[in-house]
Design an enzyme around this catalytic site. Structure first.
Site, mmCIF file in Angstrom:
data_model
loop_
_atom_site.group_PDB
_atom_site.id
_atom_site.type_symbol
_atom_site.label_atom_id
_atom_site.label_comp_id
_atom_site.label_asym_id
_atom_site.label_seq_id
_atom_site.Cartn_x
_atom_site.Cartn_y
_atom_site.Cartn_z
ATOM 1 N N ASN A 30 0.748 -1.137 0.066
ATOM 2 C CA ASN A 30 0.016 0.095 -0.017
ATOM 3 C C ASN A 30 0.919 1.268 -0.105
ATOM 4 O O ASN A 30 2.043 1.152 -0.150
ATOM 5 C CB ASN A 30 -1.001 0.088 1.168
ATOM 6 N N ALA A 31 0.330 2.319 0.075
ATOM 7 C CA ALA A 31 0.986 3.658 -0.220
ATOM 8 C C ALA A 31 1.537 4.236 1.049
ATOM 9 O O ALA A 31 2.192 5.445 1.141
ATOM 10 C CB ALA A 31 0.158 4.587 -0.899
#
Ligand code: PMT
Length: 406
Positions: free
Chosen positions: A213-214
């Protein structure tokens, strides 16, 4: 934003003779920018490497070299400067001044002032390898450490002679971090251990691909730094980060949700406060392929089977129910809808003392951003909505809430 730890502090920066004196100018600038009042004392030898004007321009204060001919006519400034100091930093510390400090000489303004101060010292030795490894120098350094002086470096690298070896002065950011840690030692979280999780876990599909994820880790790193600055022993369990690890913080690198769970659970008995800022995968590939997955002719689709990862905070709650540790557990909720309701549900399900709710769809906030807008939800139903703030400030508010909870 003012630096909570350094703002208004009197730092006495001693600069002795060595090529690394130029790096002390950067340190002086960083301390001044953080809001500290920096009084610089240079030895005569230091002025051969860098002019005193450099330090007075950077600190905005007069720089002293000589005990007897001071601007302003103050004849013995060392007593007043020694009394005013909250912290002494000597960078670079030459072999000569190190020896003088070890035996307690007071033959120039710097050594006299250091002999007269009750403030703690951080020193950054810098010299040629042979001088550093000489038994006399080693004994002097050990004497200072034995008196509680914090020694940073020296590191290995290119020296003034052009040779490679040990003796290079620590970088200004490292000295600054050591100074922060020493100043924080009497802080409100002294003698407490704070464990922070950070970053986005990576769940491998094959040897070269993974699901992630970011998360950059900025929020978690800011929390660990705030814990350190409040005097805690800060520990960071982190998945891969997009930013540098903080100084003065213990750390353990992990990759997957399973690894993060193990790293957290084994440390719980020594943890007073746990803050879970990591973005942990809820699902992982059921099995990672042993070799790189190939695309072959006619192979137009790839179906991945994912399985649930363990919920680390649920496991923490189970362990805590038996042991009582950690004393305080704080989670985060990254939401894209129904922010407060979803966060409140996670607070209850994971048996947290507090949850930090962030709407990760808001521009300039959440994943990867330097700022965050969060609402703090407490177990007793209290809520505190904070404005958009730098992550460092958000971290400070969360740590102060944790202090109250503990
Ligand atoms: O890293 P940055 O770029 O600075 O971004 C910060 C952030 C957006 C990642 C951070 O502010 C944040 O919201 N972190 C939590 C992200 C998340 O995974 O939220 P969640 O709502 O899915 O999980 C709730 C809580 O349970 C979190 O504390 C999480 O760490 C924890 N969790 C989640 C899954 C899992 N398997 N085990 C867990 O313990």
């Amino acid at each position: 934003m003012a630096d909570r730890l350094l703002s208004g502090k009197h730092i006495l920066l001693g600069v002795t003779g060595g090529i690394a004196a130029y790096k002390a100018a950067d340190l002086c600038s960083k301390l001044t920018q953080a809001g500290a009042q920096v009084d610089v004392i240079m030895t005569e030898a230091a002025t051969r490497f860098v002019g005193s004007l450099t330090f007075s321009a950077l600190s905005g204060r007069s720089v002293r070299v000589d005990m007897w001919t001071e601007p302003g006519g103050q004849p013995i400034p060392h007593v007043q400067m020694a009394a005013a100091a909250d912290l002494v930093i000597v960078a670079p510390l030459s072999a000569n001044t190190l020896a003088k400090l070890a035996v307690g000489l007071a033959d120039n303004l710097l050594t006299a002032t250091l002999l007269a101060t009750a403030a703690p010292w951080v020193v950054a030795p810098a010299m040629e390898s042979h001088m550093w490894s000489n038994p006399a120098t080693q004994a002097h350094a050990a004497t200072l450490r034995g008196r509680g002086v914090v020694q940073v470096g020296p590191g290995v690298g290119r020296l003034a002679s052009g040779a490679q070896g040990v003796g290079r002065m620590a970088e200004p950011v490292e000295i600054l971090a050591a100074a922060r840690q020493r100043l924080a030692q009497q802080g409100p979280l002294a003698n407490h251990r704070v464990l922070v999780t950070a970053g986005g876990t990576q769940e491998p599909l094959d040897p070269v691909r993974f699901i992630t994820n970011a998360s950059s880790g900025k929020m978690g790193v800011a929390l660990a730094e705030a814990a350190r600055d409040l005097g805690a022993v800060a520990m960071l369990v982190h998945a891969p980060l997009a930013i540098a690890l903080p100084f003065g913080v213990e750390h353990a690198a992990v990759r997957t949700a399973l690894e993060m769970r193990d790293a957290v659970l084994t440390r719980l008995p020594a943890t007073d406060i746990l803050i879970a800022a990591a973005a942990v995968a809820d699902f992982r590939p059921a099995a990672a392929a042993g070799q790189k997955i190939k695309k072959t002719p006619g192979h137009e689709e790839l179906v991945l089977r994912l399985v649930r990862t363990p919920d680390i905070l649920v496991d923490v709650a189970a362990q805590r129910a038996g042991s009582g540790w950690p004393k305080v557990v704080i989670g985060f909720a990254a939401e894209t809808e129904n922010l407060l309701a979803n966060a409140a549900a996670k607070l209850a399900a994971k048996q947290l003392d507090m949850i930090v709710a962030n709407d990760v769809t808001e521009p300039g906030s959440g994943f990867g951003a330097d700022d965050n807008r969060v609402t703090l939800l407490y177990r007793d139903g209290r809520q505190e909505a904070l404005p958009l703030l730098p992550k460092e400030e958000v971290a400070w508010r969360i740590l102060n809430a944790a202090r109250e909870l503990i």
